[in-house]
Motif scaffolding. Structure first.
Motif, mmCIF file in Angstrom:
data_model
loop_
_atom_site.group_PDB
_atom_site.id
_atom_site.type_symbol
_atom_site.label_atom_id
_atom_site.label_comp_id
_atom_site.label_asym_id
_atom_site.label_seq_id
_atom_site.Cartn_x
_atom_site.Cartn_y
_atom_site.Cartn_z
ATOM 1 N N MET A 160 0.826 -1.210 0.000
ATOM 2 C CA MET A 160 0.000 0.000 0.000
ATOM 3 C C MET A 160 0.863 1.265 0.000
ATOM 4 S SD MET A 160 -2.991 -1.204 2.623
ATOM 5 C CE MET A 160 -3.877 0.359 2.607
ATOM 6 N N ASP A 161 1.985 1.226 0.691
ATOM 7 C CA ASP A 161 2.901 2.368 0.686
ATOM 8 C C ASP A 161 3.377 2.688 -0.728
ATOM 9 O OD1 ASP A 161 2.745 2.601 3.470
ATOM 10 O OD2 ASP A 161 4.617 1.502 3.808
ATOM 11 N N GLY B 219 -0.729 2.646 -3.038
ATOM 12 C CA GLY B 219 -1.920 3.333 -2.535
ATOM 13 C C GLY B 219 -3.030 2.355 -2.209
ATOM 14 N N ILE C 55 -6.878 1.210 -0.197
ATOM 15 C CA ILE C 55 -7.465 0.985 1.122
ATOM 16 C C ILE C 55 -7.550 -0.522 1.342
ATOM 17 C CG2 ILE C 55 -9.561 1.231 2.525
ATOM 18 C CD1 ILE C 55 -8.282 3.897 2.130
ATOM 19 N N GLY D 232 -5.991 5.046 11.430
ATOM 20 C CA GLY D 232 -6.055 4.655 10.023
ATOM 21 C C GLY D 232 -7.298 3.879 9.640
ATOM 22 N N VAL E 258 -10.883 3.417 8.379
ATOM 23 C CA VAL E 258 -11.724 4.256 7.539
ATOM 24 C C VAL E 258 -13.196 3.918 7.774
ATOM 25 C CG1 VAL E 258 -12.311 4.831 5.144
ATOM 26 C CG2 VAL E 258 -9.917 4.539 5.814
ATOM 27 N N TYR F 109 -12.114 -1.442 6.756
ATOM 28 C CA TYR F 109 -11.368 -0.776 5.704
ATOM 29 C C TYR F 109 -10.403 0.176 6.380
ATOM 30 C CZ TYR F 109 -15.015 -2.419 2.534
ATOM 31 O OH TYR F 109 -15.875 -3.200 1.797
ATOM 32 N N GLY F 110 -9.141 0.162 5.935
ATOM 33 C CA GLY F 110 -8.189 1.044 6.579
ATOM 34 C C GLY F 110 -6.924 1.247 5.768
ATOM 35 N N SER F 111 -6.097 2.119 6.298
ATOM 36 C CA SER F 111 -4.828 2.483 5.668
ATOM 37 C C SER F 111 -3.731 1.493 6.058
ATOM 38 C CB SER F 111 -4.426 3.887 6.124
ATOM 39 O OG SER F 111 -4.100 3.856 7.510
ATOM 40 N N ALA F 112 -2.549 1.720 5.506
ATOM 41 C CA ALA F 112 -1.381 0.922 5.892
ATOM 42 C C ALA F 112 -1.102 1.102 7.380
ATOM 43 C CB ALA F 112 -0.169 1.321 5.049
ATOM 44 N N ASP F 113 -1.300 2.307 7.903
ATOM 45 C CA ASP F 113 -1.104 2.556 9.339
ATOM 46 C C ASP F 113 -2.069 1.723 10.179
ATOM 47 O OD1 ASP F 113 0.961 4.332 8.871
ATOM 48 O OD2 ASP F 113 -0.349 6.099 8.951
#
Length: 180
Positions: A124-125, A128, A130, A148, A150, A161-165
């Protein structure tokens, strides 16, 4: 034995340069990479390349499939099948996915769950998107407060659902385990 599966939802097809960055990362982080097509790789990730030092007697190499799917990329049928029963994701994550990256661990030990989540975050870094992660009912309160995050959904199945963090924070939680 098959292990956990994570999906990175993408708003558009990644650029050729982004796909090459992912490929280069996988080559650097693995003891072996088999490229089926551009965007699809069977790898033997070295756990330590992701910061996983405690492999509990494992050899440190984790077999994982990383596969970019969607129109014009490959495996369009896989993308369509994965999203056929999904909820309308646009209100949840801000876009309707057109492509995805599937990260599929081929083993199911606790270290495979950690490596799969951290590998997904690393991809994802570079590309990009989700993360779309299925949950057990008891995991919903744990992930809800993590950085992170979402969105979470309960129908047609439990998912976050979320970010890499988000993935990196979740891995740090006691008893972390992905849904298989």
């Amino acid at each position: 034995m098959s292990g956990p599966v994570l999906v990175i939802e993408l708003a558009e097809a990644p650029s050729h340069a982004a796909i090459l960055r992912v490929r280069e990362f996988l080559v650097r982080s693995s003891v072996g990479v088999e490229e089926t097509r551009l965007g699809e790789y069977t790898v033997h990730i070295r756990g330590e390349s992701l910061g996983v030092t405690d492999t509990s007697g494992e050899d440190g190499r984790r077999p994982i499939l990383v596969s970019l799917v969607g129109s014009g990329i490959g495996d369009e049928v896989v993308f369509e099948a994965e999203h056929a029963d999904a909820v309308d994701q646009e209100p949840l994550i801000g876009f309707a996915p057109t492509h995805a990256v599937d990260v599929v661990a081929f083993c199911n030990s606790p270290v495979d769950h950690v490596v799969a989540a951290l590998l997904t975050a690393a991809v994802m870094d570079l590309i990009g998107g989700i993360a779309n992660v299925e949950l057990r009912e008891d995991q919903v309160p744990i992930v809800t407060g993590l950085p992170g995050i979402v969105a979470t959904v309960t129908d047609p199945w439990l998912a976050a659902y979320g970010s890499a963090d988000f993935l990196r924070a979740w891995v740090q939680q006691p008893g972390f385990r992905l849904l298989k």
